[in-house]
Design a protein around this motif. Structure first.
Motif, short mmCIF file in Angstrom:
data_model
loop_
_atom_site.label_atom_id
_atom_site.label_comp_id
_atom_site.label_asym_id
_atom_site.label_seq_id
_atom_site.Cartn_x
_atom_site.Cartn_y
_atom_site.Cartn_z
N ARG A 90 0.86 -1.20 0.00
CA ARG A 90 0.00 0.00 0.00
C ARG A 90 0.89 1.23 0.00
O ARG A 90 1.96 1.23 0.58
N TRP A 91 0.39 2.31 -0.61
CA TRP A 91 1.24 3.47 -0.79
C TRP A 91 0.42 4.73 -1.08
O TRP A 91 -0.75 4.66 -1.43
N THR A 92 1.08 5.86 -0.88
CA THR A 92 0.57 7.16 -1.32
C THR A 92 1.63 7.77 -2.22
O THR A 92 2.81 7.85 -1.84
N ILE A 93 1.23 8.16 -3.41
CA ILE A 93 2.13 8.82 -4.35
C ILE A 93 1.66 10.26 -4.52
O ILE A 93 0.46 10.51 -4.67
N VAL A 94 2.61 11.19 -4.49
CA VAL A 94 2.31 12.61 -4.59
C VAL A 94 2.95 13.17 -5.86
O VAL A 94 4.16 12.99 -6.08
N HIS A 95 2.14 13.82 -6.69
CA HIS A 95 2.62 14.47 -7.91
C HIS A 95 2.52 15.98 -7.70
O HIS A 95 1.45 16.48 -7.33
#
Length: 90
Positions: free
Chosen positions: A34-39
């Motif tokens: 599981r992860w959070t990716i920020v652009h």
């Protein structure tokens, strides 16, 4: 699979704007399941246009359940990505 996607708009992007996008990991489980990716979308003078955050996980499409990525993806891709300044583990 994406669980949540959020976009915070800071500045108008015009038709002739140059947009530079950086992608960083904001949060990740130790096994990279599981992860959070920020652009971050910025202009040539580093002014912020928008921040897009996505929370997600890997899924086994045959079992239709959350799954761990292969060790190669976890190590070589997910854990090798740049981290946000407020990076945390889940």
């Amino acid at each position: 699979v994406l669980f949540r996607e959020e976009c915070i708009f800071r500045r108008e992007i015009r038709l002739n704007s140059k947009v530079f996008i950086s992608t960083k990991i904001g949060k990740i489980k130790a096994d990279a399941s599981r992860w959070t990716i920020v652009h971050e979308l910025k202009n040539e003078t580093d002014e912020l246009f928008a921040i897009i955050s996505v929370d997600g996980a890997w899924i086994d499409t045959k079992l239709r359940k959350i799954a761990n990525p292969t060790p190669k993806i976890a190590a070589d891709v997910m854990n090798a990505m740049p981290k946000t300044t407020d990076f945390t583990t889940l």
